[in-house]
Design a protein around this motif. Structure first.
Motif, PDB file in Angstrom:
ATOM      1  N   THR A 298       0.852  -1.195   0.000  1.00 61.67           N
ATOM      2  CA  THR A 298       0.000   0.000   0.000  1.00 61.67           C
ATOM      3  C   THR A 298       0.886   1.243   0.000  1.00 61.67           C
ATOM      4  O   THR A 298       1.828   1.342   0.785  1.00 61.67           O
ATOM      5  CB  THR A 298      -0.928   0.029   1.213  1.00 61.67           C
ATOM      6  N   ARG A 299       0.572   2.186  -0.860  1.00 59.15           N
ATOM      7  CA  ARG A 299       1.394   3.379  -1.016  1.00 59.15           C
ATOM      8  C   ARG A 299       0.970   4.470  -0.026  1.00 59.15           C
ATOM      9  O   ARG A 299       0.479   5.526  -0.393  1.00 59.15           O
ATOM     10  CB  ARG A 299       1.320   3.907  -2.446  1.00 59.15           C
ATOM     11  N   TRP A 300       1.212   4.215   1.246  1.00 57.09           N
ATOM     12  CA  TRP A 300       0.881   5.186   2.285  1.00 57.09           C
ATOM     13  C   TRP A 300       1.766   6.428   2.241  1.00 57.09           C
ATOM     14  O   TRP A 300       1.467   7.428   2.903  1.00 57.09           O
ATOM     15  CB  TRP A 300       0.986   4.540   3.655  1.00 57.09           C
ATOM     16  N   SER A 301       2.860   6.376   1.478  1.00 55.50           N
ATOM     17  CA  SER A 301       3.738   7.558   1.398  1.00 55.50           C
ATOM     18  C   SER A 301       3.025   8.746   0.760  1.00 55.50           C
ATOM     19  O   SER A 301       3.538   9.877   0.816  1.00 55.50           O
ATOM     20  CB  SER A 301       5.000   7.225   0.598  1.00 55.50           C
ATOM     21  N   ARG A 302       1.861   8.530   0.161  1.00 57.11           N
ATOM     22  CA  ARG A 302       1.061   9.667  -0.326  1.00 57.11           C
ATOM     23  C   ARG A 302       0.591  10.558   0.818  1.00 57.11           C
ATOM     24  O   ARG A 302       0.258  11.722   0.610  1.00 57.11           O
ATOM     25  CB  ARG A 302      -0.149   9.167  -1.103  1.00 57.11           C
ATOM     26  N   PHE A 303       0.550  10.003   2.039  1.00 51.98           N
ATOM     27  CA  PHE A 303       0.068  10.760   3.195  1.00 51.98           C
ATOM     28  C   PHE A 303       1.246  11.567   3.757  1.00 51.98           C
ATOM     29  O   PHE A 303       1.815  11.246   4.779  1.00 51.98           O
ATOM     30  CB  PHE A 303      -0.490   9.790   4.229  1.00 51.98           C
ATOM     31  N   GLU A 304       1.610  12.652   3.063  1.00 47.26           N
ATOM     32  CA  GLU A 304       2.755  13.465   3.444  1.00 47.26           C
ATOM     33  C   GLU A 304       2.393  14.559   4.435  1.00 47.26           C
ATOM     34  O   GLU A 304       3.196  14.917   5.302  1.00 47.26           O
ATOM     35  CB  GLU A 304       3.386  14.096   2.208  1.00 47.26           C
ATOM     36  N   GLU A 305       1.198  15.123   4.274  1.00 45.00           N
ATOM     37  CA  GLU A 305       0.792  16.216   5.148  1.00 45.00           C
ATOM     38  C   GLU A 305      -0.726  16.311   5.194  1.00 45.00           C
ATOM     39  O   GLU A 305      -1.428  15.771   4.338  1.00 45.00           O
ATOM     40  CB  GLU A 305       1.378  17.551   4.667  1.00 45.00           C
ATOM     41  N   LEU A 306      -1.208  16.983   6.218  1.00 43.43           N
ATOM     42  CA  LEU A 306      -2.630  17.271   6.366  1.00 43.43           C
ATOM     43  C   LEU A 306      -2.801  18.786   6.335  1.00 43.43           C
ATOM     44  O   LEU A 306      -2.151  19.501   7.084  1.00 43.43           O
ATOM     45  CB  LEU A 306      -3.146  16.739   7.700  1.00 43.43           C
ATOM     46  N   GLN A 307      -3.668  19.231   5.472  1.00 41.71           N
ATOM     47  CA  GLN A 307      -3.878  20.667   5.356  1.00 41.71           C
ATOM     48  C   GLN A 307      -5.363  20.967   5.304  1.00 41.71           C
ATOM     49  O   GLN A 307      -6.122  20.275   4.627  1.00 41.71           O
ATOM     50  CB  GLN A 307      -3.191  21.223   4.105  1.00 41.71           C
ATOM     51  N   ILE A 308      -5.772  21.988   6.055  1.00 39.56           N
ATOM     52  CA  ILE A 308      -7.154  22.442   5.996  1.00 39.56           C
ATOM     53  C   ILE A 308      -7.166  23.905   5.588  1.00 39.56           C
ATOM     54  O   ILE A 308      -6.357  24.707   6.061  1.00 39.56           O
ATOM     55  CB  ILE A 308      -7.872  22.261   7.352  1.00 39.56           C
ATOM     56  N   ASN A 309      -8.060  24.224   4.675  1.00 39.29           N
ATOM     57  CA  ASN A 309      -8.219  25.595   4.201  1.00 39.29           C
ATOM     58  C   ASN A 309      -9.613  26.072   4.568  1.00 39.29           C
ATOM     59  O   ASN A 309     -10.588  25.327   4.464  1.00 39.29           O
ATOM     60  CB  ASN A 309      -8.028  25.660   2.686  1.00 39.29           C
ATOM     61  N   SER A 310      -9.692  27.329   5.013  1.00 36.37           N
ATOM     62  CA  SER A 310     -10.972  27.853   5.470  1.00 36.37           C
ATOM     63  C   SER A 310     -11.037  29.352   5.235  1.00 36.37           C
ATOM     64  O   SER A 310     -10.006  30.028   5.119  1.00 36.37           O
ATOM     65  CB  SER A 310     -11.162  27.559   6.965  1.00 36.37           C
ATOM     66  N   ASP A 311     -12.272  29.853   5.154  1.00 35.90           N
ATOM     67  CA  ASP A 311     -12.446  31.293   5.086  1.00 35.90           C
ATOM     68  C   ASP A 311     -12.312  31.940   6.459  1.00 35.90           C
ATOM     69  O   ASP A 311     -12.380  33.161   6.595  1.00 35.90           O
ATOM     70  CB  ASP A 311     -13.804  31.642   4.461  1.00 35.90           C
TER      71      ASP A 311
END
Length: 433
Positions: A298-311
């Motif tokens: 499983t290519r879990w290395s795609r999970f590099e960062e978590l980002q949330i964008n909001s107004d």
């Protein structure tokens, strides 16, 4: 993904299907077949003994000679127990308890239907939940500023087709239409408005959802009448989640907090669920015994960062994750006692993608796990088969050193997790002409 419904003060919320409610590593749910559960899913890309092969390897449908409908239900009972090793905020011990068992009983259903069009082509459809999480620590535990409740639901609709290219080679293809719904919450510390570091908590809750799609491919090759190999691949699926972030603010600091920018707002975030690949073998030793094995990546290395964008600026945040790719290995055996009863067993080893204690979070306190499984099938009649299975998953004790800073406050959750999972599954197979 976590962040897509996340955060308060710039806190991050880990999206995962894993914590310990997910029974596979990371935040995946491999519980897509009760016959597979009974052998710890060993050899699932090659066995193709019922319509659940639609999920594991659609090419396996060419092994099904009759129309078949499967209805299965997995009951997953995880345990995730935290013990403190010096958790603090700015050096002051975090107040609260250990959260008891953060896992919650989860029901994971699945449905499959396979329909041979002729002796070379089979079509089918599968419905299941390949990712999922329900975990709750309560409002008063030490890590409440890191996480309280995580509730993730996915629904995957998987129409598929398989072709027998030659007498030995079969190919399969499927489309995955996937819905994701997420609710995440954690405590918000408003004590700084009153001159203290703890004790005046509010809460922030993020909810978001999305529809997206991917695909899966498969191949089976029949080396001999007794030996078959399977290769399968499931693509990544990228979700652009949108939703709302909501603050619950204590009345005695409502005016100050609102003026400081703690307001409800829209949130959004992109999450890529990883691709996976599997190679499997099944070999029939004689008329009663068969063995199977597999290795899955499983290519879990795609999970590099978590980002949330909001107004709303207070809801914007970024968290590095740096997960690693992982492997899963399985070995199973099946015994056909007579025309009525079949028995199976399996063992598997599942690597965690979390590289160290600093990348582990209370939403996903994942660790390496070992599966031990038993299962049975009863042929009630020529058309009805009943399946049942039980699995216990032993999880390696894991450390956590999860730290983040909000304003002048630095929160450190330091401790250990003892975790395990029990799974019971039942299934009805209906075969008809």
């Amino acid at each position: 993904m976590t962040m897509s419904r996340t955060t308060q003060f710039g806190f991050y919320l880990l999206f995962g299907a894993a914590s310990n409610s997910a029974a596979a590593a990371g935040y995946a749910l491999i519980e897509q077949s009760i016959t597979g559960l009974g052998r710890a899913f060993s050899g699932s890309a090659a066995v193709a003994d019922d319509a659940s092969t639609i999920f594991f390897n659609p090419a396996g449908m060419t092994n099904l000679s009759r129309k078949e409908m499967n209805m299965g239900l997995n009951l997953i009972a995880p345990r995730a127990e935290f013990s403190d090793r010096g958790s603090n905020v700015n050096g002051t011990p975090l107040t609260g308890g250990d959260g008891s068992n953060a896992g919650e009983l989860a029901a994971v259903p699945n449905f499959y239907y396979a329909h041979p069009l002729n002796d070379k082509t089979v079509v089918g459809i599968g419905v299941g939940a390949p990712f999922g999480l329900v975990t709750d620590y309560g409002d008063s535990w030490q890590g409440r500023y890191h996480a309280i409740r995580s509730d993730l639901l996915t629904l995957n609709i998987n129409p598929s087709i398989a072709f027998k290219v030659t007498e030995k080679l079969s190919l399969g293809f499927g489309v995955n239409l996937q819905y994701i719904d997420l609710e995440l919450s954690q405590a918000a510390n408003f004590g700084s408005f009153l001159g203290n570091s703890q004790g005046n908590d509010g809460r922030v809750k993020v909810t978001a959802d999305d529809w997206s799609w991917g695909y899966n491919l498969g191949m089976t090759y029949q080396f001999t009448e007794a030996t078959r190999m399977g290769l399968s691949y499931r693509s990544k699926i990228t979700h652009d989640l949108t939703g709302e972030g909501e603050f619950r603010i204590p009345e005695n600091v409502n005016t100050q907090a609102t003026a400081a920018g703690f307001q409800d707002g829209n949130v959004g975030g992109r999450v890529t669920l990883p691709e996976s690949a599997s190679i499997a073998l099944v070999h029939q030793l004689n008329s009663q015994w068969s063995v199977m094995a597999d290795a899955s990546w499983t290519r879990w290395s795609r999970f590099e960062e978590l980002q949330i964008n909001s107004d709303v600026s207070r809801l914007n945040t970024l968290k590095e994750e740096d997960w690693e790719n992982s492997m899963r290995y399985g070995l199973g055996v099946e015994y056909k006692a007579n025309d009525r009863w079949s028995w199976r067993a399996g063992v598997a080893y599942d690597e965690t993608p979390i590289p160290n204690a600093q990348r582990r979070t209370p939403r996903i306190p994942d660790s390496d796990r070992t599966w031990l499984a038993l299962g049975a099938s009863y042929h009630y009649s020529d058309n009805i088969i009943l399946d049942a299975a039980y699995t216990h998953i032993f999880m390696k004790d894991s450390s956590i050193e999860d730290t983040f800073t909000s304003g002048t406050q630095t929160y450190e959750l330091s401790g250990k997790y003892k975790s395990s999972v029990d799974i019971v599954g039942v299934q009805l197979r209906w075969l008809f002409d």
